[in-house]
Design an enzyme around this catalytic site. Structure first.
Site, short mmCIF file in Angstrom:
data_model
loop_
_atom_site.label_atom_id
_atom_site.label_comp_id
_atom_site.label_asym_id
_atom_site.label_seq_id
_atom_site.Cartn_x
_atom_site.Cartn_y
_atom_site.Cartn_z
N GLN A 119 69.16 40.15 47.87
CA GLN A 119 70.51 40.44 48.38
C GLN A 119 71.49 39.39 47.84
O GLN A 119 72.62 39.71 47.46
CB GLN A 119 70.53 40.40 49.90
CG GLN A 119 69.67 41.48 50.55
CD GLN A 119 69.64 41.34 52.07
OE1 GLN A 119 70.63 40.99 52.68
NE2 GLN A 119 68.49 41.62 52.66
N ASP A 163 53.42 43.22 40.15
CA ASP A 163 52.64 42.58 39.08
C ASP A 163 51.62 43.57 38.54
O ASP A 163 51.06 44.37 39.30
CB ASP A 163 51.86 41.37 39.64
CG ASP A 163 52.78 40.23 40.04
OD1 ASP A 163 53.98 40.28 39.70
OD2 ASP A 163 52.29 39.27 40.69
N CYS A 169 49.04 29.94 9.52
CA CYS A 169 50.00 28.98 9.01
C CYS A 169 49.42 27.56 9.03
O CYS A 169 48.67 27.20 8.13
CB CYS A 169 51.32 29.09 9.77
SG CYS A 169 52.69 28.41 8.84
N MET A 195 45.85 27.61 8.53
CA MET A 195 45.42 27.82 7.14
C MET A 195 45.49 26.49 6.40
O MET A 195 44.56 26.10 5.69
CB MET A 195 46.33 28.87 6.48
CG MET A 195 46.18 29.01 4.99
SD MET A 195 47.32 27.92 4.10
CE MET A 195 47.30 28.61 2.48
N HIS A 203 52.62 34.38 9.26
CA HIS A 203 52.26 34.63 10.66
C HIS A 203 52.01 36.13 10.87
O HIS A 203 52.92 36.86 11.27
CB HIS A 203 53.38 34.17 11.59
CG HIS A 203 53.51 32.69 11.66
ND1 HIS A 203 52.80 31.93 12.55
CD2 HIS A 203 54.25 31.83 10.92
CE1 HIS A 203 53.10 30.66 12.37
NE2 HIS A 203 53.97 30.57 11.40
N GLU A 233 50.59 37.61 13.19
CA GLU A 233 50.75 38.02 14.59
C GLU A 233 52.13 38.60 14.88
O GLU A 233 52.30 39.38 15.80
CB GLU A 233 50.45 36.83 15.52
CG GLU A 233 51.46 35.69 15.54
CD GLU A 233 51.24 34.63 14.46
OE1 GLU A 233 50.53 34.92 13.48
OE2 GLU A 233 51.79 33.52 14.60
#
Ligand code: GLN
Length: 545
Positions: free
Chosen positions: A196, A244, A389, A392, A519, A521
């Site tokens: 609220q 959740d 990265c 590596m 990267h 990902e």
């Protein structure tokens, strides 16, 4: 068919506390609108004064997500790309710092033609960014996620832009507030008062939310919906439960089940263009993910985990998501463990518990030796290893030291005086660092990479000759050492198209040992998992622990 007249605007604000998943909820809304047939342009507006997220420590800010055009952004852009399955660009992000910078640059260039430059010019610039985001993607709807929490003064100019747009284009502007209802453990009861108050904070700056996403540990119940509706003026059916969940990819499906898309479209006077669209495909992905029983244990060895007394995983969120995408597609349930590289050296045996090990991106000297020891362990014990990265670069250092016997080999980032600088700074970077030009000066964004045939990498990428991946680094493989490396089964499986920079390395006699200068990902998507993560997870699934 783009035009200001036909474009709609959805603003999303957060309330009560940060970290309640506003980015994921906004990305879910964007996805739902896309599956209803609309072209959506997301725009994340961050309140901080950094011009971009590249100069912030991941512990302060979470992951820096890099876009194809090299823009260093907030992790929320990652959520949008993953949920929309689209690549975004600089028009989809605006930090307050970048907005002020534009205003000040315009003032310096006399673009305000001698006018008094004032805070309203900043609001105007915010509105320009919103319009540009829509224009750049030829969008039907711009979805503007306002960073921060209602009631803060930091984001008040974004809300002012929202207020002005609403005044000018009443039927085309919608506000979704995502706010948190705590369940204090001493009471065991969900409390609505903080929400609220956060709605009142919005009211105080001239905004009445149209829809409320009620975040909490549990689904909000009817009496509380009624109380909130009475106190905030938001209709009962526009208060959507957002409890959740264990799998964030369920969220669009939950929202759809509560008719969120219909409510949005009705308020914006839009008609659904597609009935189910992408929802079916998304539903099958979620079903497969939730049905996965067999676990796959992955250890991530990094340094950006500990935050006060807690563990923060936001720094590597794209890595975690990429692991999930690949694991789910094999029907596996990933169990990811955070291993602090500072503690690993004395407890190396702990690595026995994992089927695959990742050393992700990183900077600086802290805890580097722990990462190198980890890589040696993975190489010698034939545990699937994926270096991203820095992971590596450190694999190159480890190989130099322990296989090529170049004692003391290092990256010059850590040891500028090393006798064997197997990783060194890229030539154009030295000048930048000397003149302290740190912002947006790394090698950034998407670069084409040529793959070498007959390598595992080539096979995993579906035998493509050229791929494109995103970068964020200053150091690179030192080609002076190339010949010594290319013995004993060390392969360079990808380079820049001119052959000058090493982009991917792999080891021959190993189930999976790949390191990428980029990267991967950042380009993995739920419906389109990354091929190298697929290869890594597949190899890891064959390891018994
Ligand atoms: N610190 C290394 C470099 O700057 C690696 C960066 C990274 O992992 N993103 O090259």
């Amino acid at each position: 068919m783009w035009g200001f007249e036909s474009m709609k605007y959805i603003f999303v604000s957060g309330g009560v506390i940060s970290g309640i998943g506003k980015g994921i909820a906004s990305a879910s809304v964007a996805f739902l609108l896309k599956s209803a047939g609309f072209k959506v342009a997301p725009l994340k507006m961050d309140p901080y004064l950094n011009v971009d997220a590249g100069t912030m420590n991941p512990l302060a800010h979470g992951e820096t997500f890099v876009l194809d055009d090299g823009r260093e952004t907030d992790q929320d852009l990652g959520h949008y790309e993953r949920f929309l399955n689209e690549s975004l660009d600089s028009t989809n992000i605006a930090t307050q710092g970048s907005i002020y910078l534009s205003v000040i640059q315009k003032e310096r260039n006399l673009e305000y033609e001698g006018d008094y430059v004032d805070i309203h010019n900043v609001t105007q610039e915010i509105i320009n960014r919103i319009q540009n985001a829509g224009k750049a993607r030829n969008a039907d709807i711009v979805l503007i996620e306002i960073g921060g929490t209602a009631g803060e003064y930091q984001n008040v100019l974004f809300l002012e832009a929202n207020r002005l747009l609403k005044l000018k284009k009443h039927d085309d502007v919608l506000h979704i507030h995502i706010s948190y209802l705590p369940v204090p453990s001493t009471l065991g009861e969900m409390k609505s008062k903080p929400v609220q108050m956060s709605v009142r904070d919005l009211n105080a700056v001239g905004i009445q939310p149209d829809i409320l996403l009620a975040r909490s540990s549990l689904p909000i119940d009817v009496p509380r919906i009624k109380r909130l509706s009475f106190n905030t003026g938001i209709e009962d059916q526009d208060i959507i439960p957002a409890p959740d969940v264990t799998n964030v990819y369920e969220i669009p499906l939950d929202f759809e089940a509560h008719k969120l898309t219909d409510r949005i479209l009705q308020k914006l006077k839009l008609k659904r263009k597609k009935k189910k669209g992408l929802l079916k495909e998304w539903g099958s992905f979620v079903k497969k993910a939730n049905g996965a029983k067999k676990t796959i244990k992955i250890g991530i060895v990094g340094k950006y985990f500990t935050s006060g007394n807690g563990v923060l995983t936001d720094s590597y969120i794209s890595v975690i998501e990429a692991i999930k995408h690949a694991s789910f597609s094999f029907g596996l349930k990933p169990e990811v463990t955070w291993l602090d590289s500072g503690k690993i050296t004395s407890k190396i045996d702990i690595l026995k518990e994992y089927q695959g090990i990742i050393v992700p991106g990183g900077f600086g000297s802290r805890d580097v030796e722990g990462k190198i020891t980890t890589i040696q362990y993975a190489r010698e014990n034939k545990i699937p290893y994926f270096g991203l990265c820095y992971g590596m670069q450190l694999a190159v250092v480890e190989y130099a030291r322990n296989v090529l016997r170049l004692s003391g080999a290092h990256t010059t980032e850590i040891d500028p005086e090393t006798k064997y600088p197997v990783i060194h700074i890229m030539p154009d970077q030295t000048k930048k660092l000397l003149s302290r030009e740190y912002g947006a000066t790394m090698r950034l964004g998407a670069w084409d990479c040529k793959l070498k045939q007959n390598t595992l990498t080539f096979k995993l990428y579906g035998k493509k000759s050229t791929i494109s991946e995103r970068h964020r680094h200053r150091y690179e493989f030192n080609n002076d050492f190339l010949e010594s490396f290319l013995t004993n089964g060390f392969l360079i499986s990808g380079t820049t198209t001119d052959g000058k920079l090493v982009e991917i390395i792999e080891l021959k006699d190993h189930p999976f040992f790949i390191g990428t200068q980029f990267h991967p990902e950042l380009k993995s998507r739920p419906l389109d998992p990354h091929p190298l993560f697929m290869g890594f997870i597949k190899a890891a699934s064959q390891v018994k622990v």
